[in-house]
Design an enzyme around this catalytic site. Structure first.
Site, mmCIF file in Angstrom:
data_model
loop_
_atom_site.group_PDB
_atom_site.id
_atom_site.type_symbol
_atom_site.label_atom_id
_atom_site.label_comp_id
_atom_site.label_asym_id
_atom_site.label_seq_id
_atom_site.Cartn_x
_atom_site.Cartn_y
_atom_site.Cartn_z
ATOM 1 N N LYS A 33 0.830 -1.256 -0.212
ATOM 2 C CA LYS A 33 0.037 -0.066 0.395
ATOM 3 C C LYS A 33 1.071 1.152 -0.245
ATOM 4 O O LYS A 33 1.798 1.355 -0.052
ATOM 5 C CB LYS A 33 -0.441 0.125 0.994
ATOM 6 C CG LYS A 33 -0.178 0.173 2.785
ATOM 7 C CD LYS A 33 -1.412 -0.365 3.649
ATOM 8 C CE LYS A 33 -0.060 -0.232 5.154
ATOM 9 N NZ LYS A 33 -0.461 -0.340 6.003
ATOM 10 N N ARG A 131 -10.863 0.438 15.435
ATOM 11 C CA ARG A 131 -10.595 1.531 13.291
ATOM 12 C C ARG A 131 -11.015 0.394 12.668
ATOM 13 O O ARG A 131 -12.700 0.602 12.850
ATOM 14 C CB ARG A 131 -9.076 1.244 13.620
ATOM 15 C CG ARG A 131 -8.852 2.879 12.500
ATOM 16 C CD ARG A 131 -7.420 2.461 11.833
ATOM 17 N NE ARG A 131 -6.914 1.186 11.230
ATOM 18 C CZ ARG A 131 -5.710 0.841 11.216
ATOM 19 N NH1 ARG A 131 -4.651 1.791 11.100
ATOM 20 N NH2 ARG A 131 -4.793 -0.221 10.049
ATOM 21 N N HIS A 163 -6.569 -6.853 12.853
ATOM 22 C CA HIS A 163 -5.582 -5.740 13.131
ATOM 23 C C HIS A 163 -5.040 -5.868 14.151
ATOM 24 O O HIS A 163 -5.801 -4.948 15.455
ATOM 25 C CB HIS A 163 -5.442 -5.046 12.498
ATOM 26 C CG HIS A 163 -4.265 -4.246 11.870
ATOM 27 N ND1 HIS A 163 -2.578 -4.473 11.462
ATOM 28 C CD2 HIS A 163 -3.648 -2.486 11.121
ATOM 29 C CE1 HIS A 163 -1.900 -3.981 11.294
ATOM 30 N NE2 HIS A 163 -2.788 -2.694 10.988
ATOM 31 N N ARG A 219 0.751 -11.331 7.201
ATOM 32 C CA ARG A 219 0.798 -9.306 6.024
ATOM 33 C C ARG A 219 1.788 -8.604 6.692
ATOM 34 O O ARG A 219 1.756 -7.643 7.509
ATOM 35 C CB ARG A 219 -0.837 -8.748 7.127
ATOM 36 C CG ARG A 219 -1.372 -9.944 6.098
ATOM 37 C CD ARG A 219 -2.975 -9.227 6.270
ATOM 38 N NE ARG A 219 -3.069 -8.162 7.756
ATOM 39 C CZ ARG A 219 -3.588 -8.095 8.712
ATOM 40 N NH1 ARG A 219 -4.387 -9.521 8.823
ATOM 41 N NH2 ARG A 219 -3.487 -7.680 9.803
ATOM 42 N N TYR A 261 14.975 30.660 6.538
ATOM 43 C CA TYR A 261 14.138 31.465 6.590
ATOM 44 C C TYR A 261 13.873 31.812 8.368
ATOM 45 O O TYR A 261 14.323 30.272 8.854
ATOM 46 C CB TYR A 261 12.733 30.782 6.282
ATOM 47 C CG TYR A 261 12.561 30.774 5.156
ATOM 48 C CD1 TYR A 261 12.468 31.849 4.586
ATOM 49 C CD2 TYR A 261 12.028 29.579 4.227
ATOM 50 C CE1 TYR A 261 12.459 31.797 3.144
ATOM 51 C CE2 TYR A 261 11.675 29.477 3.421
ATOM 52 C CZ TYR A 261 11.573 30.706 2.690
ATOM 53 O OH TYR A 261 11.283 30.810 1.063
ATOM 54 N N CYS A 308 13.346 24.066 4.128
ATOM 55 C CA CYS A 308 12.156 24.937 2.991
ATOM 56 C C CYS A 308 11.634 24.565 2.456
ATOM 57 O O CYS A 308 11.486 22.751 2.426
ATOM 58 C CB CYS A 308 12.859 25.514 2.218
ATOM 59 S SG CYS A 308 13.789 26.989 3.563
ATOM 60 N N ASP A 310 11.987 23.355 -0.650
ATOM 61 C CA ASP A 310 12.710 22.857 -1.910
ATOM 62 C C ASP A 310 14.416 22.955 -1.801
ATOM 63 O O ASP A 310 15.115 22.452 -1.883
ATOM 64 C CB ASP A 310 12.621 23.399 -2.585
ATOM 65 C CG ASP A 310 11.390 24.380 -3.177
ATOM 66 O OD1 ASP A 310 10.013 23.943 -3.928
ATOM 67 O OD2 ASP A 310 10.865 25.499 -3.404
HETATM 68 C C1 LIG Z 1 -0.157 -1.947 6.990
HETATM 69 C C2 LIG Z 1 -0.858 -2.919 7.090
HETATM 70 C C3 LIG Z 1 -0.151 -3.717 7.070
HETATM 71 C C4 LIG Z 1 0.927 -3.882 7.258
HETATM 72 O O1 LIG Z 1 1.496 -3.313 8.869
HETATM 73 P P1 LIG Z 1 3.547 -2.922 9.181
HETATM 74 O O2 LIG Z 1 3.004 -2.867 10.484
HETATM 75 O O3 LIG Z 1 3.983 -2.325 8.448
HETATM 76 O O4 LIG Z 1 4.202 -4.876 8.896
HETATM 77 C C5 LIG Z 1 -1.142 -4.403 7.660
HETATM 78 N N1 LIG Z 1 -2.368 -5.308 7.973
HETATM 79 C C6 LIG Z 1 -2.865 -4.067 7.457
HETATM 80 C C7 LIG Z 1 -4.298 -4.125 8.228
HETATM 81 C C8 LIG Z 1 -2.354 -3.226 7.152
HETATM 82 O O5 LIG Z 1 -3.204 -1.717 7.081
#
Ligand SMILES: *Cc1c(COP(=O)(O)O)cnc(C)c1O
Length: 372
Positions: A33, A131, A163, A219, A261, A308, A310
């Protein structure tokens, strides 16, 4: 000649995935992602597949369709789906979809009808993150509706998942509590008559530290890119991204010169200043003003004054510096340069945010270890 670049070492991604894959009996979903955490979604995905990934994970439908458009045919799960999307395009492309509510399930049923094939669904339970995912209270109704839609041949329940909140702090009691809730959720899945092939829960941290959470599929995201989710540990991973630039201009200034700046930095002595053509529009956090570490001329230095949009400035004292010299912001650390972890520490964030900020910026991304 390049002015600034983000180099991505695809061999590092291959090796990291291969290491993660050999540490589990489960299948592995490489999470790509957010443009592959800034590394480039499609090249990162291909390298991860070379390294032994079985699945790819993304958030949005567009990301999933982007993988399919690149000719990638492995299973892909997308899980961040607001109402009203053209989900039938995902179903038609064989993209697996995360589902957390009855209204989402209704949309998937509709999308299956439009696509003329059953949507492949992963039902998500909220085990404590508050979440995504259905609450434990809402879980049985979601399961019953999904079981009915599956019995009607409209959808296929492929996975059940959740998660973690705190897996990056090994030993945190929340992880055990979530695992217990997940087991309860799985028992309800059985009672609803569903037998999904994939149960999955582990992010990078749990993949590396909690084999009891691997189930059928892990994952990992950040670990794929060689960064550790756990502070102070590397797990033998190799960071894939290097960000660097060439000095654009040097000049000698007098002691007492205000720099950049707001003059938040003043030279203590006469000094050689180096102007570096990277700024917050390129991913350098503005919070790195007077704190971001870099390597130039074999030495660690700290950004002088404000970052800044850039550019930023380095006070190099009496060191000889010249336009064209290479300034490394972060890399693997193998040559003494700062790492994304050093940057995270310096600006009060996590390594995830440092690398992701450099995705999609105007800095060209260059790949090492590309395969035809
Ligand atoms: C981003 C994400 C992951 C991966 O998490 P890491 O901490 O980068 O390994 C796994 N599952 C879900 C649902 C996520 O949003």
């Amino acid at each position: 000649m390049w002015q600034a670049e983000v180099r991505v070492d695809l061999d590092a991604i291959r090796e990291n995935v291969s290491r993660l894959r050999s540490g589990t009996g489960a299948e592995l979903m490489a999470v790509v992602k957010a443009d592959g955490y800034g590394h480039g979604m499609v090249p990162a995905a291909r390298a991860a597949l070379d390294g032994g990934a079985d699945w790819l994970g993304v958030c949005t439908l567009d990301e999933a369709l982007g993988l399919r458009a690149a000719g990638i045919t492995v299973p892909v799960l997308a899980w961040l789906l607001a109402p009203g999307l053209p989900l039938h395009e995902g179903v038609a492309a064989g993209v697996d979809l995360g589902v957390a509510s009855l209204s989402q399930l209704d949309e998937m049923i509709e999308a299956s009808r439009r696509a003329g094939r059953p949507a492949r669904l992963h039902l998500k339970i909220d085990t404590g993150l508050s979440r995504g995912g259905a609450t434990v209270a809402d879980w049985p109704a979601l399961l019953d509706a999904a079981a009915k839609a599956q019995a009607d041949g409209v959808v296929e329940v492929v996975g059940v998942w959740s998660h973690f909140v705190y897996a990056d702090m090994p030993g945190h009691p929340t992880t055990d509590r979530q695992l217990a809730v997940f087991h309860e959720g799985l028992a309800m899945v059985e009672r609803a008559g569903l037998r999904p092939r994939y149960r999955h829960l582990a992010n990078s941290a749990a993949t590396l530290t909690r084999p009891d959470t691997h189930f059928d599929l892990v994952r990992p995201g950040i670990a794929v890119y060689g960064l550790s989710p756990v502070a102070g540990e590397t797990y033998g991973l190799r960071p894939a991204m290097t960000a660097r630039a060439r000095v654009m201009l040097t000049k000698r200034v007098a002691a007492g010169s205000g720099v950049s700046y707001g003059h938040t930095y003043t030279t203590e002595r006469d000094a050689n200043l180096a102007v570096v053509p990277l700024g917050y529009a390129d991913g350098v956090p503005r919070h790195a003003s007077n704190s971001g570490p870099v390597q130039l001329g074999g030495r660690r230095r700290t950004i002088s004054g404000r970052v800044c949009m850039d550019q930023f400035v380095l006070d190099c004292g009496d060191d000889p510096v010249a336009a064209g010299d290479v300034v490394t912001l972060f890399g693997s650390g193998a040559d003494g340069e700062p790492t994304a972890d050093d940057w995270a520490e310096a600006v009060g964030t996590i390594n995830y945010e440092i690398v992701t900020r450099f995705g999609g910026s105007r800095v060209p991304r260059v790949y090492d270890g590309e395969r035809p």
